[in-house]
Design a protein around this motif. Structure first.
Motif, short mmCIF file in Angstrom:
data_model
loop_
_atom_site.label_atom_id
_atom_site.label_comp_id
_atom_site.label_asym_id
_atom_site.label_seq_id
_atom_site.Cartn_x
_atom_site.Cartn_y
_atom_site.Cartn_z
N SER A 67 -3.28 55.13 12.96
CA SER A 67 -4.96 56.16 12.50
C SER A 67 -6.12 55.05 13.12
O SER A 67 -6.76 55.69 14.34
N LEU A 70 -5.43 55.55 17.24
CA LEU A 70 -5.39 56.61 17.68
C LEU A 70 -7.28 57.18 17.70
O LEU A 70 -8.13 57.60 18.32
N GLN A 71 -8.26 56.21 17.00
CA GLN A 71 -9.90 56.46 16.86
C GLN A 71 -9.79 55.80 18.45
O GLN A 71 -10.76 56.18 18.58
N ALA A 73 -8.58 55.49 21.06
CA ALA A 73 -7.85 57.05 21.96
C ALA A 73 -9.16 57.89 22.51
O ALA A 73 -9.89 58.17 22.86
N GLN A 74 -9.32 58.59 20.53
CA GLN A 74 -10.27 58.72 21.07
C GLN A 74 -11.76 58.94 21.27
O GLN A 74 -12.79 59.94 21.48
N VAL A 102 -8.21 67.69 24.03
CA VAL A 102 -6.82 66.31 23.32
C VAL A 102 -7.63 65.86 21.94
O VAL A 102 -7.20 65.52 21.35
N ILE A 103 -8.97 65.60 22.32
CA ILE A 103 -9.97 65.23 21.42
C ILE A 103 -10.38 65.77 20.26
O ILE A 103 -9.84 64.93 18.41
N CYS A 105 -7.20 67.99 18.95
CA CYS A 105 -6.19 67.40 18.84
C CYS A 105 -5.57 66.24 17.55
O CYS A 105 -4.88 66.48 16.51
N VAL A 106 -6.63 64.85 18.58
CA VAL A 106 -6.43 63.46 18.16
C VAL A 106 -7.23 63.94 16.94
O VAL A 106 -6.08 63.30 16.24
N ASN A 107 -7.79 64.22 17.12
CA ASN A 107 -8.76 64.56 15.35
C ASN A 107 -7.84 64.72 14.12
O ASN A 107 -8.18 64.81 13.35
N VAL A 109 -4.68 64.85 13.44
CA VAL A 109 -4.05 63.93 13.11
C VAL A 109 -4.35 62.55 12.52
O VAL A 109 -3.78 62.11 11.94
N ILE A 110 -5.49 62.31 12.87
CA ILE A 110 -6.10 61.11 12.44
C ILE A 110 -6.60 61.36 11.15
O ILE A 110 -5.94 61.01 9.72
#
Length: 130
Positions: A67, A70-71, A73-74, A102-103, A105-107, A109-110
């Motif tokens: 988490s 990923l945060q 990276a976001q 992409v942001i 999608c990452v959000n 997943v987070i």
């Protein structure tokens, strides 16, 4: 609404800078991400303090680490979107759209990872005395 009011509304809408709006939205999202990062840091501290006495120590440690990574990276993507890309320029539209997707999608997943973290967290149990 009178014709004059419509004219004023129309001229106000035309002068709205869409890039400023997107930048403010990105900053607001970043502030919410800071709050989530703080919560994850607190959870990480708790899991590390309890140590392997925690029933799901390895799983929790892994999920919290994922988490946080990923945060970060976001956050980098949000900085890129908020500073390097100007959505008022036609040439930046495709890259801004890709970065925004992409942001998103990452959000997602987070969010899923943090739901899992919450479901395995056991702060209410007295694990320190076992």
């Amino acid at each position: 609404m009178s014709e004059r009011d419509l004219l004023v509304l129309s001229s106000t809408t035309k002068t709205m800078d869409v890039n400023k709006y997107a930048t403010k939205k990105t900053i607001a999202q970043g502030l919410l991400d800071v709050a989530l990062l703080t919560a994850n840091a607190s959870q990480l501290k708790y899991v590390l303090q309890v140590g392997e006495k925690h029933e799901f120590y390895t799983l929790m440690l892994s999920l919290i680490t994922i988490s946080i990574v990923l945060q970060v990276a976001q956050a980098c993507l949000c900085v890129l979107l908020g500073t390097a890309l100007d959505i008022n320029k036609e040439g930046d539209h495709p890259n801004a759209n890709k970065a925004n997707n992409v942001i998103l999608c990452v959000n997602i997943v987070i969010m899923a990872v943090n739901v899992l973290i919450s479901s395995f967290e056991m702060k209410g149990d007295d694990l320190t005395n076992t």
